[in-house]
Motif scaffolding. Structure first.
Motif, PDB file in Angstrom:
ATOM      1  N   SER A   1       1.633   3.594  10.900  1.00 47.34           N
ATOM      2  CA  SER A   1       1.441   2.256  10.559  1.00 47.34           C
ATOM      3  C   SER A   1       1.969   1.974   9.248  1.00 47.34           C
ATOM      4  O   SER A   1       2.116   2.884   8.189  1.00 47.34           O
ATOM      5  CB  SER A   1       0.301   1.842  11.087  1.00 47.34           C
ATOM      6  OG  SER A   1      -0.827   2.542  10.137  1.00 47.34           O
ATOM      7  N   GLN A   2       2.330   0.567   8.770  1.00 48.18           N
ATOM      8  CA  GLN A   2       2.649   0.380   7.564  1.00 48.18           C
ATOM      9  C   GLN A   2       1.479   0.266   6.467  1.00 48.18           C
ATOM     10  O   GLN A   2       0.359  -0.189   6.832  1.00 48.18           O
ATOM     11  CB  GLN A   2       3.336  -1.079   7.438  1.00 48.18           C
ATOM     12  CG  GLN A   2       4.406  -1.130   8.523  1.00 48.18           C
ATOM     13  CD  GLN A   2       4.713  -2.624   9.033  1.00 48.18           C
ATOM     14  OE1 GLN A   2       3.985  -3.581   8.734  1.00 48.18           O
ATOM     15  NE2 GLN A   2       5.710  -2.769   9.664  1.00 48.18           N
ATOM     16  N   LYS A   3       1.671   1.029   5.577  1.00 51.29           N
ATOM     17  CA  LYS A   3       0.661   0.825   4.360  1.00 51.29           C
ATOM     18  C   LYS A   3       1.157   0.545   2.921  1.00 51.29           C
ATOM     19  O   LYS A   3       2.431   0.981   2.528  1.00 51.29           O
ATOM     20  CB  LYS A   3       0.191   2.553   4.364  1.00 51.29           C
ATOM     21  CG  LYS A   3      -1.197   2.697   3.601  1.00 51.29           C
ATOM     22  CD  LYS A   3      -1.364   4.184   3.895  1.00 51.29           C
ATOM     23  CE  LYS A   3      -2.739   4.088   4.884  1.00 51.29           C
ATOM     24  NZ  LYS A   3      -3.413   5.636   4.557  1.00 51.29           N
ATOM     25  N   ILE A   4       0.543  -0.025   2.158  1.00 44.73           N
ATOM     26  CA  ILE A   4       0.745  -0.670   0.672  1.00 44.73           C
ATOM     27  C   ILE A   4      -0.398  -0.199   0.060  1.00 44.73           C
ATOM     28  O   ILE A   4      -1.579  -0.391   0.176  1.00 44.73           O
ATOM     29  CB  ILE A   4       0.906  -2.124   0.694  1.00 44.73           C
ATOM     30  CG1 ILE A   4       1.777  -2.409   1.592  1.00 44.73           C
ATOM     31  CG2 ILE A   4       1.334  -2.381  -0.636  1.00 44.73           C
ATOM     32  CD1 ILE A   4       1.977  -4.044   1.791  1.00 44.73           C
ATOM     33  N   GLU A   5      -0.222   1.057  -0.961  1.00 44.63           N
ATOM     34  CA  GLU A   5      -1.309   1.363  -1.939  1.00 44.63           C
ATOM     35  C   GLU A   5      -0.971   1.032  -3.245  1.00 44.63           C
ATOM     36  O   GLU A   5       0.160   1.266  -3.857  1.00 44.63           O
ATOM     37  CB  GLU A   5      -1.247   2.819  -1.547  1.00 44.63           C
ATOM     38  CG  GLU A   5      -1.869   3.348  -0.234  1.00 44.63           C
ATOM     39  CD  GLU A   5      -1.723   4.931  -0.130  1.00 44.63           C
ATOM     40  OE1 GLU A   5      -2.619   5.245   0.827  1.00 44.63           O
ATOM     41  OE2 GLU A   5      -1.200   5.606  -0.806  1.00 44.63           O
ATOM     42  N   GLN A   6      -1.969   0.457  -3.902  1.00 41.84           N
ATOM     43  CA  GLN A   6      -1.785   0.233  -5.257  1.00 41.84           C
ATOM     44  C   GLN A   6      -2.663   1.161  -6.022  1.00 41.84           C
ATOM     45  O   GLN A   6      -3.880   1.640  -5.640  1.00 41.84           O
ATOM     46  CB  GLN A   6      -2.295  -1.144  -5.521  1.00 41.84           C
ATOM     47  CG  GLN A   6      -1.443  -2.249  -4.943  1.00 41.84           C
ATOM     48  CD  GLN A   6      -1.738  -3.698  -5.414  1.00 41.84           C
ATOM     49  OE1 GLN A   6      -1.917  -4.698  -4.685  1.00 41.84           O
ATOM     50  NE2 GLN A   6      -1.616  -3.954  -6.571  1.00 41.84           N
TER      51      GLN A   6
ATOM     52  N   THR B   1       4.692   2.680   2.603  1.00 39.90           N
ATOM     53  CA  THR B   1       5.072   3.592   3.761  1.00 39.90           C
ATOM     54  C   THR B   1       5.510   3.013   4.862  1.00 39.90           C
ATOM     55  O   THR B   1       4.769   2.153   5.159  1.00 39.90           O
ATOM     56  CB  THR B   1       4.269   4.711   3.966  1.00 39.90           C
ATOM     57  OG1 THR B   1       2.912   4.248   4.334  1.00 39.90           O
ATOM     58  CG2 THR B   1       3.742   5.916   2.783  1.00 39.90           C
ATOM     59  N   ASN B   2       6.422   3.354   5.751  1.00 37.65           N
ATOM     60  CA  ASN B   2       6.699   2.991   6.930  1.00 37.65           C
ATOM     61  C   ASN B   2       7.070   1.411   7.043  1.00 37.65           C
ATOM     62  O   ASN B   2       6.513   0.643   7.911  1.00 37.65           O
ATOM     63  CB  ASN B   2       5.465   3.167   7.999  1.00 37.65           C
ATOM     64  CG  ASN B   2       5.280   4.544   8.197  1.00 37.65           C
ATOM     65  OD1 ASN B   2       6.108   5.138   8.230  1.00 37.65           O
ATOM     66  ND2 ASN B   2       3.955   4.922   8.306  1.00 37.65           N
TER      67      ASN B   2
END
Lengths: 112, 113
Positions: free
Chosen positions: A1-6, A26-27
Protein backbone atom coordinates in the motif's frame (compact mmCIF):
# COMPACT_ATOMS: atom_id res chain seq x y z
CA UNK A 1 0.00 0.00 0.00
CA UNK A 2 1.08 3.61 -0.50
CA UNK A 3 3.00 5.14 2.32
CA UNK A 4 4.39 8.63 3.02
CA UNK A 5 6.87 8.96 5.86
CA UNK A 6 8.21 12.20 7.25
CA UNK A 7 11.52 11.83 9.00
CA UNK A 8 10.56 12.50 12.55
CA UNK A 9 7.65 13.69 14.58
CA UNK A 10 9.59 16.63 15.98
CA UNK A 11 12.68 18.64 15.10
CA UNK A 12 14.23 21.28 17.36
CA UNK A 13 16.83 23.73 16.03
CA UNK A 14 18.43 26.99 17.02
CA UNK A 15 17.42 30.26 15.43
CA UNK A 16 19.54 31.10 12.40
CA UNK A 17 20.29 27.48 11.51
CA UNK A 18 18.94 25.58 8.52
CA UNK A 19 16.10 23.17 9.17
CA UNK A 20 15.97 20.10 6.93
CA UNK A 21 12.84 17.97 6.81
CA UNK A 22 12.58 14.68 4.94
CA UNK A 23 9.69 13.07 3.11
CA UNK A 24 9.99 9.50 1.82
CA UNK A 25 7.33 7.61 -0.08
CA UNK A 26 6.74 4.08 -1.30
CA UNK A 27 4.40 2.38 -3.77
CA UNK A 28 3.52 5.67 -5.42
CA UNK A 29 4.56 7.56 -8.55
CA UNK A 30 3.62 11.17 -7.92
CA UNK A 31 3.51 13.82 -10.61
CA UNK A 32 3.66 16.56 -7.98
CA UNK A 33 5.02 16.87 -4.49
CA UNK A 34 3.85 19.69 -2.26
CA UNK A 35 4.81 21.09 1.13
CA UNK A 36 2.37 22.72 3.50
CA UNK A 37 2.66 24.49 6.84
CA UNK A 38 0.07 23.84 9.53
CA UNK A 39 -0.29 25.78 12.76
CA UNK A 40 -2.20 24.30 15.74
CA UNK A 41 -5.95 24.27 15.20
CA UNK A 42 -5.67 25.68 11.69
CA UNK A 43 -5.84 24.33 8.15
CA UNK A 44 -2.65 23.68 6.17
CA UNK A 45 -1.18 26.53 4.13
CA UNK A 46 0.39 25.76 0.75
CA UNK A 47 4.10 26.61 0.51
CA UNK A 48 5.71 25.02 -2.54
CA UNK A 49 5.00 22.55 -5.34
CA UNK A 50 7.65 20.65 -7.28
CA UNK A 51 7.03 18.55 -10.38
CA UNK A 52 8.42 15.09 -11.04
CA UNK A 53 10.75 16.44 -13.74
CA UNK A 54 12.16 19.17 -11.46
CA UNK A 55 15.08 18.57 -9.14
CA UNK A 56 14.91 21.68 -7.01
CA UNK A 57 12.71 24.68 -6.36
CA UNK A 58 13.27 27.76 -4.20
CA UNK A 59 11.06 30.42 -2.71
CA UNK A 60 12.64 33.03 -0.47
CA UNK A 61 14.18 31.07 2.47
CA UNK A 62 12.60 27.78 1.38
CA UNK A 63 14.16 25.13 -0.84
CA UNK A 64 12.66 21.82 -1.92
CA UNK A 65 14.41 18.95 -3.69
CA UNK A 66 12.69 15.99 -5.33
CA UNK A 67 14.50 12.74 -6.14
CA UNK A 68 12.14 10.30 -7.88
CA UNK A 69 14.82 7.59 -7.90
CA UNK A 70 15.28 7.71 -4.14
CA UNK A 71 11.55 8.48 -3.71
CA UNK A 72 12.46 11.32 -1.42
CA UNK A 73 11.98 15.06 -0.99
CA UNK A 74 14.00 17.33 1.25
CA UNK A 75 12.55 20.62 2.53
CA UNK A 76 14.98 23.25 3.80
CA UNK A 77 14.32 26.46 5.71
CA UNK A 78 17.42 28.62 5.83
CA UNK A 79 18.09 31.29 8.46
CA UNK A 80 15.27 29.83 10.55
CA UNK A 81 13.25 32.04 12.86
CA UNK A 82 10.99 31.25 15.85
CA UNK A 83 8.05 32.25 13.62
CA UNK A 84 8.89 29.23 11.43
CA UNK A 85 7.81 26.94 14.28
CA UNK A 86 4.91 24.85 12.98
CA UNK A 87 4.10 21.41 11.60
CA UNK A 88 5.20 20.86 8.01
CA UNK A 89 3.31 18.40 5.83
CA UNK A 90 4.47 16.64 2.70
CA UNK A 91 1.79 15.76 0.13
CA UNK A 92 1.88 13.80 -3.12
CA UNK A 93 -0.52 13.74 -6.04
CA UNK A 94 -0.87 12.49 -9.57
CA UNK A 95 -1.59 14.63 -12.64
CA UNK A 96 -5.24 15.23 -11.89
CA UNK A 97 -4.43 16.31 -8.32
CA UNK A 98 -7.59 14.65 -7.06
CA UNK A 99 -5.97 12.03 -4.89
CA UNK A 100 -3.52 14.08 -2.89
CA UNK A 101 -2.12 12.13 0.03
CA UNK A 102 -0.51 13.69 3.07
CA UNK A 103 2.19 12.58 5.46
CA UNK A 104 1.64 12.94 9.19
CA UNK A 105 3.97 15.94 9.35
CA UNK A 106 7.09 17.02 11.20
CA UNK A 107 6.71 19.48 14.08
CA UNK A 108 9.49 22.06 13.84
CA UNK A 109 10.45 24.19 16.83
CA UNK A 110 12.96 27.01 16.31
CA UNK A 111 14.43 28.19 19.61
CA UNK A 112 15.58 31.81 20.02
CA UNK B 1 -6.64 36.38 3.82
CA UNK B 2 -8.90 33.33 3.72
CA UNK B 3 -10.90 32.76 0.56
CA UNK B 4 -12.44 29.57 1.87
CA UNK B 5 -14.66 29.68 4.91
CA UNK B 6 -15.79 26.96 7.25
CA UNK B 7 -18.48 27.24 9.89
CA UNK B 8 -18.76 26.56 12.72
CA UNK B 9 -15.16 26.61 13.96
CA UNK B 10 -16.07 24.51 16.98
CA UNK B 11 -19.12 22.31 17.58
CA UNK B 12 -20.06 20.16 20.55
CA UNK B 13 -23.11 18.04 19.90
CA UNK B 14 -24.94 15.09 21.42
CA UNK B 15 -24.99 11.57 20.01
CA UNK B 16 -27.68 10.98 17.40
CA UNK B 17 -28.00 14.59 16.28
CA UNK B 18 -27.89 15.59 12.62
CA UNK B 19 -25.24 18.15 11.76
CA UNK B 20 -24.09 20.03 8.67
CA UNK B 21 -20.62 21.51 8.38
CA UNK B 22 -20.50 24.44 6.00
CA UNK B 23 -17.76 25.23 3.49
CA UNK B 24 -17.78 28.10 1.00
CA UNK B 25 -15.11 29.49 -1.31
CA UNK B 26 -15.00 32.70 -3.32
CA UNK B 27 -12.30 31.70 -5.82
CA UNK B 28 -14.55 29.97 -8.35
CA UNK B 29 -12.65 26.70 -7.95
CA UNK B 30 -14.31 23.63 -9.45
CA UNK B 31 -12.44 21.15 -7.26
CA UNK B 32 -13.37 20.92 -3.60
CA UNK B 33 -12.39 18.43 -0.89
CA UNK B 34 -13.21 17.34 2.64
CA UNK B 35 -10.46 15.91 4.84
CA UNK B 36 -10.60 14.47 8.34
CA UNK B 37 -7.65 14.93 10.67
CA UNK B 38 -7.11 13.60 14.19
CA UNK B 39 -4.51 15.32 16.42
CA UNK B 40 -0.95 14.59 15.29
CA UNK B 41 -2.16 12.42 12.44
CA UNK B 42 -2.24 12.77 8.67
CA UNK B 43 -5.15 14.18 6.74
CA UNK B 44 -7.52 11.59 5.25
CA UNK B 45 -9.65 12.38 2.22
CA UNK B 46 -13.32 11.61 2.84
CA UNK B 47 -15.11 13.34 -0.07
CA UNK B 48 -14.29 15.37 -3.16
CA UNK B 49 -16.06 17.10 -6.01
CA UNK B 50 -14.98 18.05 -9.54
CA UNK B 51 -17.80 20.56 -9.93
CA UNK B 52 -21.54 21.12 -9.60
CA UNK B 53 -23.52 17.87 -9.17
CA UNK B 54 -20.28 15.86 -8.93
CA UNK B 55 -19.35 14.11 -5.66
CA UNK B 56 -17.03 11.19 -4.93
CA UNK B 57 -16.01 9.27 -1.82
CA UNK B 58 -12.38 9.38 -0.76
CA UNK B 59 -10.14 6.76 0.75
CA UNK B 60 -11.43 6.95 4.29
CA UNK B 61 -14.76 5.31 4.86
CA UNK B 62 -17.11 7.92 6.20
CA UNK B 63 -20.73 7.95 7.26
CA UNK B 64 -21.05 11.53 6.10
CA UNK B 65 -22.57 12.76 2.86
CA UNK B 66 -21.86 15.83 0.74
CA UNK B 67 -23.65 17.87 -1.91
CA UNK B 68 -22.49 20.33 -4.57
CA UNK B 69 -25.42 22.33 -5.87
CA UNK B 70 -23.41 25.54 -6.31
CA UNK B 71 -19.76 25.93 -7.28
CA UNK B 72 -18.94 27.93 -4.17
CA UNK B 73 -20.66 25.70 -1.60
CA UNK B 74 -19.73 22.15 -0.46
CA UNK B 75 -21.49 21.21 2.79
CA UNK B 76 -20.88 17.98 4.69
CA UNK B 77 -23.70 16.30 6.62
CA UNK B 78 -23.73 13.69 9.35
CA UNK B 79 -27.23 12.23 9.71
CA UNK B 80 -26.62 10.78 13.17
CA UNK B 81 -23.49 11.89 15.00
CA UNK B 82 -21.51 9.40 17.11
CA UNK B 83 -18.51 9.85 19.44
CA UNK B 84 -16.35 8.16 16.78
CA UNK B 85 -17.04 11.18 14.53
CA UNK B 86 -15.13 13.44 16.93
CA UNK B 87 -12.33 14.95 14.82
CA UNK B 88 -11.21 18.02 12.88
CA UNK B 89 -12.83 18.43 9.47
CA UNK B 90 -10.97 20.46 6.86
CA UNK B 91 -12.39 21.75 3.60
CA UNK B 92 -10.14 22.65 0.66
CA UNK B 93 -10.42 23.81 -2.94
CA UNK B 94 -8.08 23.85 -5.91
CA UNK B 95 -7.82 25.52 -9.30
CA UNK B 96 -8.08 23.37 -12.47
CA UNK B 97 -5.03 21.38 -13.47
CA UNK B 98 -2.70 19.38 -11.29
CA UNK B 99 0.00 21.86 -10.48
CA UNK B 100 -1.73 24.08 -7.99
CA UNK B 101 -1.70 23.82 -4.26
CA UNK B 102 -4.85 23.40 -2.26
CA UNK B 103 -6.41 26.27 -0.33
CA UNK B 104 -7.70 25.07 3.03
CA UNK B 105 -10.25 26.52 5.40
CA UNK B 106 -9.52 26.87 9.10
CA UNK B 107 -11.43 23.69 9.89
CA UNK B 108 -14.31 22.64 12.13
CA UNK B 109 -13.42 20.93 15.38
CA UNK B 110 -16.31 18.53 16.08
CA UNK B 111 -16.87 16.87 19.43
CA UNK B 112 -19.70 14.37 19.81
CA UNK B 113 -20.60 13.60 23.41
Amino acid sequence: SQKIEQNSEALNIQEGKTATLTCNYTNYSPAYLQWYRQDPGRGPVFLLLIRENEKEKRKERLKVTFDTTLKQSLFHITASQPADSATYLCALSRYNNNDMRFGAGTRLTVKP
Amino acid sequence: EADIYQTPRYLVIGTGKKITLECSQTMGHDKMYWYQQDPGMELHLIHYSYGVNSTEKGDLSSESTVSRIRTEHFPLTLESARPSHTSQYLCASAAPGGDYGYTFGSGTRLTVV
